[in-house]
Enzyme design. Structure first.
Site, mmCIF file in Angstrom:
data_model
loop_
_atom_site.group_PDB
_atom_site.id
_atom_site.type_symbol
_atom_site.label_atom_id
_atom_site.label_comp_id
_atom_site.label_asym_id
_atom_site.label_seq_id
_atom_site.Cartn_x
_atom_site.Cartn_y
_atom_site.Cartn_z
ATOM 1 N N HIS A 223 12.596 43.405 54.511
ATOM 2 C CA HIS A 223 11.750 42.375 55.126
ATOM 3 C C HIS A 223 10.345 42.853 55.478
ATOM 4 C CE1 HIS A 223 11.412 38.673 57.949
ATOM 5 N NE2 HIS A 223 11.238 38.322 56.680
ATOM 6 N N CYS B 247 10.722 41.624 63.858
ATOM 7 C CA CYS B 247 11.225 42.682 62.984
ATOM 8 C C CYS B 247 10.202 43.211 61.994
ATOM 9 C CB CYS B 247 12.474 42.195 62.262
ATOM 10 S SG CYS B 247 12.237 40.699 61.281
#
Length: 492
Positions: free
Chosen positions: A139, A80
């Site tokens: 993130h 990710c």
């Protein structure tokens, strides 16, 4: 944190200048589309009804796909954070120095993924007059230094500093953990919700509220709706789990009722947001992107990317090929498909093109992405010839088993035309260097290694990959990753 004020003022002026050019060229103001960017987390290429799931029901996303251009060979990084950094910068993760799941050029996990000096997509659109809002997973950096507020988003909602939520159920924190990890994984801003509420639904509700506020606004908007679903923890409401438990067929590829329920939560939430566009008169003015950050997680029986090989964290197709649908009212043709290979860092230059935002000259020059707006207008068109590259040196923190794993271990890959080469890197624990060559049109499952029978093509791709690595001046695998693996060996 404010970035260099002169830098920001310069780009505000560039954005205004670009807008004036558009007005002058056409003799009237050109409406700039709103942008709704929906990013799912860990959603595999075949996890949707429209892409062939034999269990999951996704009517809302399927409908969006039917109204969009579907990119059948869309890629991202295998995990990710590298993908998210690429989306925001327009650069290949390796160009940013991200070759693992840790921070820039780090192999031990954590840290900032996206340097604050990068002039992000959000900053470019904000400085061109767009209202910018980020909802959900980030993130790629920590609050106060490289969080969404520092990277161009005027509104930030429900964004923690971790890979995933502590729980998908209110109060959205892990009841079994305490301390720093529990705080980092807790999802903020949703304290008014009730027991039993699912985080995925709540993110959709926040997006709906934002869209209602834009109904009569005098600025276009960029809504960055990045879901935590369908990442772990795999949690769905009981009624959905039981529904799918009854629907699983013998011999099916998708057999996890908890994951199927979580996929349905995602679909329900996306449906509510798309309906809000309609209800507020925004649908015809809004370009919608639906994407996934990497392939589906196949370990522990979570999902299947069949017939694509492997899954998340791998450089095989199951780890990097993902669903991508783009709907641009008045431009894209409903139900169209584009087979041109595209990748996440293409979206930044594409959105600059379709919105008329000038961006920053240096950032624009340094981007690796290509403008896809021509493909949106004509899905049968072709991009100029290029290769797509991936580097994944592995980690000793997040994925220590990669020292011995022949499928998910450290590797590099290149796609050039219909050919793809995977280079498996050695480790002190016994993995050997290996080269694999696949013809993806004939063999999308990457089941037949043609390296020995096609030495000329193998050498061509090897030389291309090495040349690219030298061009971006990335540390070699041997100088960066190998010592980290050796350190783990010595400590055991």
């Amino acid at each position: 944190m404010m970035k260099n004020r002169e830098f920001q003022l310069k780009n505000v002026c560039l954005g205004l200048f670009a807008a004036l050019l558009i007005v002058d060229h056409n003799s009237h103001a050109v409406d700039r589309p709103n942008v709704l960017f929906i990013l799912a987390d860990d959603l595999g290429y075949h996890d949707l009804g429209v892409t062939g799931s034999d269990l999951h029901q996704t009517p809302h996303i399927d409908r969006l796909a039917s109204e969009s251009v579907a990119f059948t060979q869309a890629y991202n990084a295998p995990t990710c954070s590298p993908t998210r950094a690429a989306l925001l910068s327009g650069k290949n993760p390796a160009t940013l120095g991200i070759v693992g799941h840790g921070g820039i050029r780090r192999m031990d996990g954590g840290g900032e993924f996206l340097a604050s000096e990068e002039y992000t997509l959000a900053e470019a659109l904000r400085d061109a007059g767009y209202a910018t809002c980020h909802i959900g997973k980030w993130h790629v950096g920590n609050k106060g230094t490289s969080g969404p507020a520092e990277q161009g988003f005027e509104e930030v909602i429900a964004s923690n500093e971790f890979c995933c939520p502590g729980s998908f159920f209110f109060p959205f924190r892990d009841p079994n953990k305490s301390g720093r990890l529990a705080e980092r994984s807790a999802v903020p801003d949703l304290e008014d919700r009730q027991p039993g509420d699912h985080l995925t639904s709540c993110l959709g509700e926040e997006a709906v509220k934002f869209l209602k506020r834009q109904k009569d606004a005098d600025r276009p908007f960029f809504l960055n709706l990045w879901y935590y679903a369908v990442h772990t923890p795999i949690q769905a409401q009981k009624d959905k789990v039981e529904k799918y438990r009854e629907l699983i067929d013998d011999g099916a590829h998708h057999t996890n009722p908890h994951y199927a329920g979580l996929v349905e939560h995602l679909d329900d939430s996306v449906g509510s947001v798309l309906q809000a566009l309609e209800d507020n008169g925004l649908a015809d003015k809004t370009l919608v992107i639906f994407y996934s950050d990497n392939g589906g997680e196949v370990r522990q029986g979570i999902t299947s990317n069949h017939p694509l090989r492997s899954g998340k964290t791998s450089l095989y197709e199951g780890g990097i090929r993902v669903p991508l649908f783009i709907r641009w009212p008045g431009v894209t043709r409903a139900g169209a498909a584009c087979a041109e290979p595209v990748v996440g860092h293409d979206l930044y230059p594409t959105l600059l093109s379709v919105t008329g935002a000038a961006g920053d000259p240096r950032q624009n020059r340094e981007m690796d992405g290509r403008d896809l707006s021509g493909l949106l207008r004509d899905p049968s068109a072709k991009l100029a010839s290029r290769s797509l590259h991936w580097l994944r040196y592995g980690e000793t923190f997040h994925y220590p088993s990669y020292r011995t794993d022949p499928i998910f271990g450290p590797s590099a890959a290149i796609r050039k035309g219909d050919w793809k080469m995977v280079e498996r890197y050695p480790t002190p624990a016994g993995l050997q260097r290996k080269f694999e060559l696949y013809q993806l049109v004939q063999d999308p499952s990457e089941s037949v290694n043609l390296a020995e029978s096609n030495p000329g093509k193998l050498m061509e791709l090897r030389n291309d990959l090495v040349s690219w690595q030298r061009k971006i001046n990335i540390p070699t695998y041997e100088s960066l990753a190998w010592p980290a693996f050796e350190k783990v060996e010595e400590s055991e």
